[in-house]
Design an enzyme around this catalytic site. Sequence first.
Site, PDB file in Angstrom:
ATOM      1  N   GLU A  73      42.484 112.768  -4.605  1.00 33.89           N
ATOM      2  CA  GLU A  73      43.766 112.225  -5.052  1.00 33.89           C
ATOM      3  C   GLU A  73      43.510 110.905  -5.739  1.00 33.89           C
ATOM      4  O   GLU A  73      42.815 110.042  -5.196  1.00 33.89           O
ATOM      5  CB  GLU A  73      44.666 111.886  -3.848  1.00 33.89           C
ATOM      6  CG  GLU A  73      45.262 113.024  -3.114  1.00 33.89           C
ATOM      7  CD  GLU A  73      46.034 112.485  -1.894  1.00 33.89           C
ATOM      8  OE1 GLU A  73      46.512 111.332  -1.918  1.00 33.89           O
ATOM      9  OE2 GLU A  73      46.113 113.223  -0.912  1.00 33.89           O
ATOM     10  N   GLU A 126      53.365 102.617   1.188  1.00 30.25           N
ATOM     11  CA  GLU A 126      51.992 102.179   1.458  1.00 30.25           C
ATOM     12  C   GLU A 126      51.940 100.989   2.398  1.00 30.25           C
ATOM     13  O   GLU A 126      52.768 100.096   2.339  1.00 30.25           O
ATOM     14  CB  GLU A 126      51.277 101.769   0.154  1.00 30.25           C
ATOM     15  CG  GLU A 126      51.473 102.681  -1.030  1.00 30.25           C
ATOM     16  CD  GLU A 126      50.998 104.113  -0.833  1.00 30.25           C
ATOM     17  OE1 GLU A 126      50.252 104.375   0.132  1.00 30.25           O
ATOM     18  OE2 GLU A 126      51.398 104.968  -1.633  1.00 30.25           O
TER      19      GLU A 126
END
Lengths: 276, 435
Positions: free
Chosen positions: A45, A56
């Site tokens: 990824e 995140e």
Amino acid sequence: MSEIEAAIRENHPALITYITAGDPSLEDTREYVEALDRGGADLIELGLPFSEPIAEGPTIQAAINRALDAGTTPQGFFELVDDLETEAPLLVMTYYNMILQYGPEADVRPFVERAAEAGLSGIIVPDLPAEEADPLRAACDDHGLDLVFIVAPTTEGERLETIMSQVSGFAYVQARLGTTGARADVSNATHDSLARLSAYDVPKAVGFGVSEGDHAAEIIEAGADGVIVGSALVDIIAEHGEGDAPAADALEAKAEELKRGARRGGGVDVPEPEQP
Amino acid sequence: MSKPERNRDRDSEATFGEYGGQYVPEALMPAVQELEDAYERYVLENEDGFMDEFRERMRDFGGRPTPLQRADRLSDRYDREIYLKREDLLHGGAHKLNNALGQVLLAKYMGKERIIAETGAGQHGTATAMAAAHLDMPCEIYMGRTDINRQRPNVYRMRMNGAEVNPVTAGSGTLKEAINETMRDWATTVERTHYVIGSIVGPHPFPKLVRDFQSVIGRESREQIREKAGRLPDSVLACAGGGSNTMGTFYEFVPDESVDLVAVEAGGSSLEIDEANALAPNSATLSTGTDGVLHGAMTKLLQSGDGQIMESHSVSAGLDYAGVGPELSYLVDTGRVTPVSVGDDAALNGFHRLSNLEGIIPALETSHALGYLERAAGPAADGRAAKPRDENHEDLGDLVVVNVSGRGDKDLETVLEETEKRDLEAAPDVEVFDR
């Protein structure tokens, strides 16, 4: 079977790695992707940085900031992917606004078209739940890309049913509530989630908090088909500077450790490498 | 292909035309849906008498209704009837309590045990901290490090009301980052925590929920102006950042087609953007933004061509945001709401003018609406009345309501500093201090 699904099933138990493109530069990213590919990553990824990464934790936030500071753009990102030749299929992970804004109007199709042209195999969008995904899913279907959905510890009942019935590539099993980031242990939520999902015959890969070979072993043993590791790799990149060859070597070694752990969890007898 | 359970048409209630929606991480979807359910039951259907309790607390604790006051000297100056909706007189000194108290109470009805909220200038944070203390709920506020340093009194107020204040150091350390961090907390603690979002932004149902709690401003104004002036106003002015006071003021007037609704945005120092550095020296999202997704909703945004969100700027911290409520984006596109923008200088003049002429020190946010009033209706530069009509907007008409969203005590330091840098026509001489 899509390329992504095949990559997981044929390399079972699979290692999926994440790094942020452009951290600290797109040139470095090229080296790092090749190193991860050599080290045994079965899917890679690549994060396309967005200024507001709400899913995140601090590690990947910092990586995204470094990438943006380095001037990483979607154009530069796709040019990098154009040139990459890896055994592992590549996915792009980015936020929905980046996909919408690639063309001249707010529309997902130009991004998907360009992603397919660059040779990407799938897309993961952390702020796009299934309820809002129709336009992107249609565009991905048109171009033969997988749109990977996340299954969270809070995903239950009919929503779980419908998400699992539409799995594309693999089910991204979020190991715990909260944001991305390396953790010292494997959460109970991981075991609960995998137990909940065991009835579904789709590839399941677990991410959020996986940082060591032992975690990978435990997660595979608990029934996952793959492990997803991001922050632990980003930490390695952060420790090294720009254009630093040892970073690539360290990433390759980390990928090897994680892949070994995964295989150990899958009951494959893996000899430890000889200590130098 | 079957769709998730609650998928719906694009024009149904999670959206306003193309705007709105629920662009949140999967982990938050169940919480967002739980909130939708609570919104429908408690707010729309008054289950368990929720709305009765809310209104009673807003009366006894908040001080509602707030007055609609005829501004005599402004009426003289602009040669028309000017009325001020005095949300500055609400407890806490701003309209923010309407929403904060509503949501904290709703969280209690939902059985949540903890409140989190973001704050920019600290107005929403202080309102949430007050409401949480009043309703005995543990409360944590996320606030950018830059904002903490420039809004110290509000930080003390939150602490005094028992809230924790968590500094956010990411990015420029302002509102946008504070929202990001609050969403991250929520994604971690979602099962027992309610996120009291501070404006009509975020995923559905927040834009409607916040609007409904704030719509008391327009509902009261509409009744009060009919009582005092015998008719509906020709135009209603409110400042617009995220848009909670704007939508709260406008909502009840939307069906009244004879009433012009003017959203006054922060023009900052310039409407030009610096694409290379992702900087917009303004917060004029409705006037200049483009469609995209931020913080859970499709709306108008200040963004680069690539989709990176800009750092916005305004002298008024409360308007300083790169997004705006999706309902306002929709109403602007349909032509029902007219967006205009007023720069820092005109807003500062508006601040001084109201302070001087009416004895009301307005928030810098509100001052933008007052700046626009001067531009659209003020005396012409040559001293004669009857200024030409503003090119962005038709005549304001003979009867105008301006929402005074908050009081300006919090802004005194900024105003002194910014006034000193400028030659402002409406500013008083403050050389009484040894500076």
